[in-house]
Design a protein around this motif. Structure first.
Motif, mmCIF file in Angstrom:
data_model
loop_
_atom_site.group_PDB
_atom_site.id
_atom_site.type_symbol
_atom_site.label_atom_id
_atom_site.label_comp_id
_atom_site.label_asym_id
_atom_site.label_seq_id
_atom_site.Cartn_x
_atom_site.Cartn_y
_atom_site.Cartn_z
ATOM 1 N N ALA A 79 -48.501 70.246 73.465
ATOM 2 C CA ALA A 79 -49.672 70.999 73.884
ATOM 3 C C ALA A 79 -49.672 72.383 73.251
ATOM 4 C CB ALA A 79 -49.693 71.122 75.395
ATOM 5 N N SER A 80 -50.827 72.743 72.730
ATOM 6 C CA SER A 80 -50.961 74.074 72.153
ATOM 7 C C SER A 80 -51.665 74.972 73.158
ATOM 8 C CB SER A 80 -51.732 74.002 70.840
ATOM 9 O OG SER A 80 -53.005 73.445 71.055
ATOM 10 N N LYS A 81 -51.439 76.254 73.015
ATOM 11 C CA LYS A 81 -52.036 77.239 73.906
ATOM 12 C C LYS A 81 -52.834 78.237 73.095
ATOM 13 C CE LYS A 81 -49.027 77.026 77.820
ATOM 14 N NZ LYS A 81 -50.077 76.514 78.656
ATOM 15 N N LYS A 82 -53.928 78.673 73.659
ATOM 16 C CA LYS A 82 -54.788 79.641 72.997
ATOM 17 C C LYS A 82 -54.334 81.068 73.334
ATOM 18 C CE LYS A 82 -58.833 76.673 73.142
ATOM 19 N NZ LYS A 82 -60.201 76.522 73.628
ATOM 20 N N LEU A 132 -49.884 78.348 64.997
ATOM 21 C CA LEU A 132 -50.353 77.217 64.202
ATOM 22 C C LEU A 132 -51.756 77.513 63.685
ATOM 23 C CD1 LEU A 132 -49.334 74.267 66.561
ATOM 24 C CD2 LEU A 132 -48.034 75.216 64.652
ATOM 25 N N GLY A 133 -52.035 77.029 62.476
ATOM 26 C CA GLY A 133 -53.356 77.211 61.889
ATOM 27 C C GLY A 133 -54.405 76.373 62.594
ATOM 28 N N THR A 190 -54.011 86.175 67.944
ATOM 29 C CA THR A 190 -53.495 85.651 66.681
ATOM 30 C C THR A 190 -54.142 86.413 65.525
ATOM 31 O OG1 THR A 190 -55.199 83.943 66.706
ATOM 32 C CG2 THR A 190 -53.034 83.323 67.567
ATOM 33 N N PRO A 191 -53.484 86.395 64.351
ATOM 34 C CA PRO A 191 -54.044 87.121 63.208
ATOM 35 C C PRO A 191 -55.412 86.610 62.742
ATOM 36 C CG PRO A 191 -51.745 86.559 62.804
ATOM 37 C CD PRO A 191 -52.163 85.844 64.053
ATOM 38 N N LYS A 192 -55.667 85.306 62.895
ATOM 39 C CA LYS A 192 -56.923 84.731 62.414
ATOM 40 C C LYS A 192 -57.574 83.874 63.493
ATOM 41 C CE LYS A 192 -55.464 84.568 57.601
ATOM 42 N NZ LYS A 192 -55.183 83.717 56.452
ATOM 43 N N LYS A 193 -58.889 83.768 63.419
ATOM 44 C CA LYS A 193 -59.659 82.959 64.354
ATOM 45 C C LYS A 193 -59.240 81.486 64.256
ATOM 46 C CE LYS A 193 -64.380 81.756 65.513
ATOM 47 N NZ LYS A 193 -65.786 81.918 65.180
ATOM 48 N N GLY A 194 -59.191 80.820 65.411
ATOM 49 C CA GLY A 194 -58.892 79.392 65.436
ATOM 50 C C GLY A 194 -57.419 79.044 65.508
ATOM 51 N N GLN A 195 -56.534 80.035 65.400
ATOM 52 C CA GLN A 195 -55.098 79.758 65.480
ATOM 53 C C GLN A 195 -54.679 79.612 66.938
ATOM 54 O OE1 GLN A 195 -53.590 83.161 63.228
ATOM 55 N NE2 GLN A 195 -53.258 81.839 61.464
#
Length: 66
Positions: free
Chosen positions: A12-15, A29-30, A51-56
Motif C-alpha cells: 500500500a502506498s500513502k499520499k 515512488l513516481g 513530495t518533490p513532484k505532483k503524483g508521487q
C-alpha cells in the motif's frame, strides 16, 4: 480441497499528508510506481511530508525496530 496462499506483503502506498501508520524510512515512488531513490524518515502518527513532484507517493521500505 482448501488452497493455501502465502500472506500478501503490504504494498500500500500513502499520499503526502497522510499519517504514517509505522515509524521508518518511506521511499518516494513516481506517479507510475517507479522508485526515485529518495527516502524520508517519518515517525508513527506524523503526516508524510510533501513530495518533490505532483503524483508521487510514499511506500514504507524499512520499518524502525524499537
Amino acid at each position: 480441497m482448501v488452497k493455501k496462499t502465502a500472506p500478501k506483503k503490504s504494498t500500500a502506498s500513502k499520499k503526502p499528508g497522510e499519517k504514517a501508520t509505522k515509524s521508518g524510512q518511506y521511499e518516494i515512488l513516481g506517479p507510475r510506481g517507479g522508485a526515485t531513490g529518495k527516502e524520508r524518515t517519518v515517525t508513527k502518527g506524523e503526516p508524510l511530508p510533501p513530495t518533490p513532484k505532483k503524483g508521487q507517493v510514499y511506500k514504507l521500505v524499512d520499518e524502525t525496530k524499537h
